[in-house]
Scaffold this motif. Structure first.
Motif, short mmCIF file in Angstrom:
data_model
loop_
_atom_site.label_atom_id
_atom_site.label_comp_id
_atom_site.label_asym_id
_atom_site.label_seq_id
_atom_site.Cartn_x
_atom_site.Cartn_y
_atom_site.Cartn_z
N PHE B 34 38.46 40.68 46.32
CA PHE B 34 37.93 40.17 45.23
C PHE B 34 38.55 41.25 43.81
O PHE B 34 38.62 42.18 43.94
CB PHE B 34 36.18 40.76 45.43
N GLU B 55 32.44 33.83 41.64
CA GLU B 55 31.57 34.28 42.35
C GLU B 55 30.10 34.38 41.47
O GLU B 55 29.11 33.96 41.29
CB GLU B 55 31.59 35.62 42.84
N ARG B 98 35.73 35.64 43.89
CA ARG B 98 37.27 35.63 45.32
C ARG B 98 37.63 35.45 46.03
O ARG B 98 38.52 33.08 45.21
CB ARG B 98 35.44 35.46 46.25
#
Lengths: 210, 210
Positions: B34, B55, B98
DNA sequence: CGTTGACTTGAAGGTATTCAAGCTTTGTGG
DNA sequence: CCACAAAGCTTGAATACCTTCAAGTCAACG
């Protein structure tokens, strides 16, 4: 829709040609058909799944606005290979293109991906030119690119009109002409003829394009 | 090199998300890492062979000139998927991304090709905007695109600054601001807040972008 | 040798930029 | 929670750059 019949100018194979073709790892190819000057390749019913090699002259890839404004997104020069770009709102105009097809449909994507990535990288560099560089920088970048793709020689052949160059660089033909004249007056280039330029001060030109 | 830390704005998943993901035919994916706001994705050692899903917020893909001028070639919005673009001269700046990796290296190209082609098509459309459209048309095209990618609703969230928008459209922040004001004064849009716009006259906006 | 199309050059005008100031929003510390 | 600072955004005026319009030159071709 206007069709531009570009003159047929034979070009020496560019340096990028071989490397691009080599990247294909010798795929099984068959020459299939030939498109004469001014052909609208996809307008003639060709779809993706084929890829192309430019025999001479140049290929323009472009889009049009409703009122006729045109943007050329890419030139493909003699000896270079390109593919895909299948899209109804999207036009390709050729002068002498030979078409190869893949023998199998299986690994088309493995063959096409490097071409797509190359095209994407070029498009991103082109966006930088159109979005953030002025007229001189645009023309300088164009000439440097053309020179590199023709083997880095002093003498560069331009297999397209001033209008094509303008529509590629987001400029009018008058501005393109004025910039050529300015570069000539500065001694950066020479213009032996309309379609050929000689790069005299290579470093200066390179610095201009940033 | 300047780094832009964009605010974290959660967006509802866009309509293009699912179709793009569906096109992958359910590849074996594993979420890996991430990237927080302001991450330079490739600057952190990531290479191609992975692809990404946004995201929240937005991802900017951009290039820089030596003197700092910047051109953003693409935004990737929350919910959208993108990949490749590995290139040292080429930067990606994220707020909340992500990373998924392909389980096998075998059919990476089959997975990446549709993404590359999508990116290429968008880049060509973007070139037309930068090369041949004026400030109002550029902003209109941008807003129409953002609206479509957020499901075609009246309310559009802008997960980027005016500077980002300017660097995407090849305009200064002042010009972007002036065009927003003009569209507001004409009643085409409303500006409930800095980062959200409401499209009042959808047809007018659409016509403006040609 | 004349005609046509492409290119060049000039002058005026328009659009976006630059520079500068003021305003609004956001974030931070008291 | 308020006050202040910092950053982001807006607005205005002057300037610069490119375009538009127009005329003229050059080159290719019949």
């Amino acid at each position: 829709m206007q069709t531009y019949a570009a003159p047929r100018i034979a070009l020496s194979p560019s340096s990028t040609q071989s490397s691009l073709l080599e990247a294909f790892d010798a795929p099984p190819l068959q020459p299939v058909s030939f498109f004469p000057a001014g052909s609208e390749i996809y307008a003639q019913g060709e779809k993706a799944g084929a890829f192309y090699q430019v025999e001479f002259g140049a290929v323009r890839v472009y889009r049009l606005l409703a009122d006729g404004r045109r943007q050329i997104s890419a030139f493909h020069l003699a000896g270079e290979t390109f593919g895909f770009e299948a899209d109804t709102t999207h036009h390709i105009n050729a002068t002498g293109v030979r078409v190869f097809r893949f023998a199998t449909g299986a690994d088309i994507s493995r063959q096409l991906l490097p071409l797509a990535l190359k095209g994407l990288t070029r498009a991103q560099e082109h966006l930088l030119v159109l979005g953030r560089q002025n007229a001189i920088e645009r023309v300088a970048a164009f000439l440097v690119d053309m020179a590199e793709r023709q083997g880095g020689l002093r003498q560069v052949e331009l297999p397209m009109s001033r209008m094509d160059i303008g529509d590629y660089l987001g400029l009018t033909i008058e501005t393109v002409s004025r910039v050529f004249t300015r570069l000539k007056d500065k001694g950066v280039i020479r213009l032996p003829s309309l379609r050929s330029i000689e790069i005299v001060k290579h470093d200066t030109l390179h610095n201009m394009s940033e």
